[in-house]
Scaffold this active site. Structure first.
Site, short mmCIF file in Angstrom:
data_model
loop_
_atom_site.label_atom_id
_atom_site.label_comp_id
_atom_site.label_asym_id
_atom_site.label_seq_id
_atom_site.Cartn_x
_atom_site.Cartn_y
_atom_site.Cartn_z
N SER A 12 0.86 -1.19 0.00
CA SER A 12 0.00 0.00 0.00
C SER A 12 0.90 1.24 0.00
O SER A 12 1.75 1.38 -0.88
CB SER A 12 -0.94 -0.04 1.21
N HIS A 39 -2.40 -0.85 -3.60
CA HIS A 39 -3.63 -0.08 -3.36
C HIS A 39 -3.66 1.16 -4.26
O HIS A 39 -3.21 2.23 -3.88
CB HIS A 39 -3.70 0.34 -1.90
N ASP A 130 -4.82 -4.73 5.55
CA ASP A 130 -5.09 -5.54 4.36
C ASP A 130 -3.95 -6.55 4.18
O ASP A 130 -2.78 -6.22 4.29
CB ASP A 130 -5.20 -4.66 3.12
#
EC number: 3.1.1.61
Length: 346
Positions: A12, A39, A130
């Protein structure tokens, strides 16, 4: 040891730089296929082109139905989850997970289900959690889990949460991860790399996640929601008649709840129909502007988008024109009230 030839990677914030280092350290003859989720949300992304310029292996955006081949790296495209099935990739616009699409967890889960112990899951720089649930699936299915050392990660949240709640087989500085991947994809297990930390994971075994495909699902809801405000509803009984109350005070007897749901459904479909009609008008306008400027390909694509919006609007109009099935009344369903109830009973 069975070769680990399915490498799934999640990152991310700060992840693009970390991914450049990772893919840049992989050899041209890597005996594994690599799949990456960064992401990026729905916005256009140059991530695959940037990584391709850093990697000796070809890097491209994943395509739905694409073949899985060793020595290739695929990146999830904007606004699509990347899933793996035996022998091929799959792209979906299923529900966002951890507030993002593409998300890491669907890739990790699907890889674990399709390839079991052949999977290596890697979490790099990023915030929040995540990838943690996906790590759990990989470990349950016999795969190998790797995290970038959170002490050196630009954003350590994803690595730390995976270590805290699931644990990892390897916790390494970023520069050491490519060599580990090479070892794991070969015929021999990896030896401990320099700087590797030992992490046993959480003291509590994580709960097993139900099989999730990355598509929209119709599971049993945790609770009903208020047709008036959308808040969660609490069910109470007045005699033998169910009542539903939300936390700001909207109350519904069960028959009124049914009517409220139908009204909310119709409102939702009408909003969707209105938006599709507006989209068709916008696309029609954009198509004409492109045509006036001599951009015939762009005009054709806008016209295709207009036709798609009109087709979906036709489906909604057909649904709205149909009657809803009317269930029997509360009395006919066998509910009855015992005695008299006032507001204090609700």
């Amino acid at each position: 040891m069975k070769c680990r030839d399915i490498i799934v990677v999640g990152a991310s914030a700060g992840g693009l730089r970390a991914l450049q280092t990772l893919v840049g350290g992989l050899p041209q003859d890597l005996a594994a296929a690599v799949f990456i989720v960064l992401h990026i949300g729905a916005r256009p992304s140059a991530a695959s082109r940037i990584l391709n310029s850093s990697s000796p292996l070809p890097v491209a955006e994943a395509v739905d139905g694409g073949e899985i081949r060793n020595g290739h790296i695929h990146v999830a495209p904007p606004d699509h989850h990347l899933l793996l099935e035996p022998g091929r990739m799959r792209l979906t616009r299923g529900p966002r997970e951890n507030r993002t699409r593409p998300a890491v967890d669907p890739l990790f889960r699907s890889a674990a289900e399709a390839y079991g112990p052949r999977v290596v899951g890697i979490i790099l720089s990023g915030t929040l959690s995540d990838g943690t649930a996906g790590f759990s699936a990989i470990k349950r299915c016999g795969g190998t889990t790797v995290v970038q050392d959170p002490d050196e990660a630009e954003y350590p949240g994803m690595s730390r949460n995976a270590l805290r709640y699931v644990g990892a087989d390897h916790c390494l500085p970023l520069a050491a991860i490519p060599d580990l991947v090479v070892h794991l994809s070969g015929a021999h297990p990896a030896s401990s790399s320099g700087g590797e930390k030992e992490h046993s994971g959480s003291l509590q075994e994580p709960e097993e996640d139900d099989e999730v495909t990355g598509d929209y699902e119709m599971d049993q809801p945790v609770s009903l929601t208020c047709p008036s405000c959308g808040g969660s509803l609490k069910e109470t009984m007045v005699g033998q008649l169910p009542y539903y109350t939300c936390h700001i005070g909207h109350r519904f007897a069960i028959a009124d709840m049914d009517a409220g749901q139908v009204e909310r459904l119709e409102q939702s479909f009408e909003i969707a129909l209105r938006t599709l009609n507006e989209r068709a008008a916008l696309c029609r306008r954009m198509s004409q502007m492109a045509l006036d400027n001599g951009h015939h390909l762009s005009s054709r694509r806008w016209d295709e988008a207009r036709a798609e919006a009109e087709e979906r609007a036709t489906v909604l109009r057909r649904i709205l024109a149909q009657d809803w099935t009317s269930p029997p009344s509360a009395e006919e369903s066998g509910f009855r009230r015992s005695g008299r109830a006032d507001d204090r009973d609700l």
